[in-house]
Design an enzyme around this catalytic site. Sequence first.
Site, PDB file in Angstrom:
ATOM      1  N   GLU A  42     -40.826 102.511  94.898  1.00 56.22           N
ATOM      2  CA  GLU A  42     -42.316 101.742  93.772  1.00 56.22           C
ATOM      3  C   GLU A  42     -42.742 101.821  92.554  1.00 56.22           C
ATOM      4  OE1 GLU A  42     -44.479 105.058  95.775  1.00 56.22           O
ATOM      5  OE2 GLU A  42     -46.642 104.147  94.973  1.00 56.22           O
ATOM      6  N   LYS A 111     -50.818  99.158  99.117  1.00 54.13           N
ATOM      7  CA  LYS A 111     -51.056  99.602  99.809  1.00 54.13           C
ATOM      8  C   LYS A 111     -51.658 100.059 100.623  1.00 54.13           C
ATOM      9  CE  LYS A 111     -48.804 104.476  98.556  1.00 54.13           C
ATOM     10  NZ  LYS A 111     -48.332 105.237  97.895  1.00 54.13           N
ATOM     11  N   CYS A 144     -43.603 103.972 100.463  1.00 56.99           N
ATOM     12  CA  CYS A 144     -43.804 105.035 100.537  1.00 56.99           C
ATOM     13  C   CYS A 144     -44.841 106.458 101.440  1.00 56.99           C
ATOM     14  CB  CYS A 144     -44.562 105.976  98.706  1.00 56.99           C
ATOM     15  SG  CYS A 144     -44.605 107.511  98.449  1.00 56.99           S
TER      16      CYS A 144
END
Lengths: 264, 264
Positions: A42, A111, A144
């Site tokens: 990330e 995200k 994540c």
Amino acid sequence: MTLIACWTAAPRIGDLAGNCARSVTAVREAAAAGADLVVLPELVTSGYVFTSAQEAADLAVPADHEVFAQWARAAGDAVVVGGFCERGPDGEVFNSAAVVDATGVLAVYRKVHLWDEEERFFTAGDELPPVLDTRAGRVAPLVCYDLEFPEFTRALALAGAEVLAVPTNWPLVPRPDGERPPEVVIAMATARVNRVVVACCDRTGTERGVRWTAGTTVVGADGWPVASGGAEGLLLAEVDVALARDKQLTARAHVFADRRPDLY
Amino acid sequence: MTLIACWTAAPRIGDLAGNCARSVTAVREAAAAGADLVVLPELVTSGYVFTSAQEAADLAVPADHEVFAQWARAAGDAVVVGGFCERGPDGEVFNSAAVVDATGVLAVYRKVHLWDEEERFFTAGDELPPVLDTRAGRVAPLVCYDLEFPEFTRALALAGAEVLAVPTNWPLVPRPDGERPPEVVIAMATARVNRVVVACCDRTGTERGVRWTAGTTVVGADGWPVASGGAEGLLLAEVDVALARDKQLTARAHVFADRRPDLY
């Protein structure tokens, strides 16, 4: 068999040029090793621990930034999934993952589950990740904390994803002696209940006081880790993506057909 | 703190009277040990490996069978969740779990996710489990394979369940050396992503050629096993159910509030 390469890295906060250059070298090395899929952490271009929204904005790059063309040139036959700090068309900043192959940027995913203080720095995405047909199978990028929402990973599996490629930055949290990081346990269960490959590429080092887990792990579609290890550098894992195309657990048990969508 | 007792047992197929009697003794021992919650395996009254639907029907008992009154009398202050082969009002046979305390039967849940050949013997339930306020917290019963559907366990957690009580019969499946049973990995991830206690009571022994996992495990709401072990008899685990009432992972991360129901 499919070769997955995860590059455990230690991006340096603020060193955009250096982080980009190192990521390109890693992609080139992974391609030379024969990787079909390369996963980078990330925010590999920027680092993670921002002190202000302005700092994040200053390190953000658009999806047509030169680094992605460099990944494309370095990728050879591989597909690359890497996290980056994205500057959107209206100046918004996203915590994104780019999917790149030799032809260029295939997709950018933003995200959707922002963790803890990330909302100080990022705008949350509002679309599910794409599922992309690649030489490494049908790949979906996520980032994540996304992995910790089982309804989200289930949705991707139902949409046909065979490989979840997960750039992560896992801050080290306490765990009992001998246990894997909790995020890896979640990755294993995600793989098992959906029969998908889960490739988590974590970062390492300590950044502005945050120690990282260095928990890079590739889990096979049967739910067991194929390779794991947090040393800086490339982790190679050979996985059988064909397993992810067979959702039968037994002659009559099927992870999707046995669902009860009438009830949930 | 809350004391959970799981009784790893080896029911004898066909021995309804003996299985019932042994289960009552186990409940009494668990109550004497101070248990707040007692979990018994799946189909503890009947055994599991039926050779015909008729055999299952012959071993099925209604929810007002004497064994539940016996559990109630043996329970003391505890709540009991145990699996049984249920004969429904119209003669259907269900793979059910009864929830019983000193006042009698509080609820009967009928397994909705039938595994492998179970559809030969059972009618699938068509309702979500209840979430029951008890001295052991807000308890939801589920049965074995149910646990492998993350949208199902999520629904229970969102409905307020703090403790998932899971009677199971896990047939032994291959796993790498040193790994926990895969169902336990799923239980750990379920606990972690929902911040709920998961108490799985498995059976042991070999029944008509099926070897059982004996994987009884109680997982705390932080996702780590508190106790596990498949020896025949009671496994005691002290858990902090209060943890399951706090869904904050960090100051700003919350396992429910961070969901994106607009996307899935």
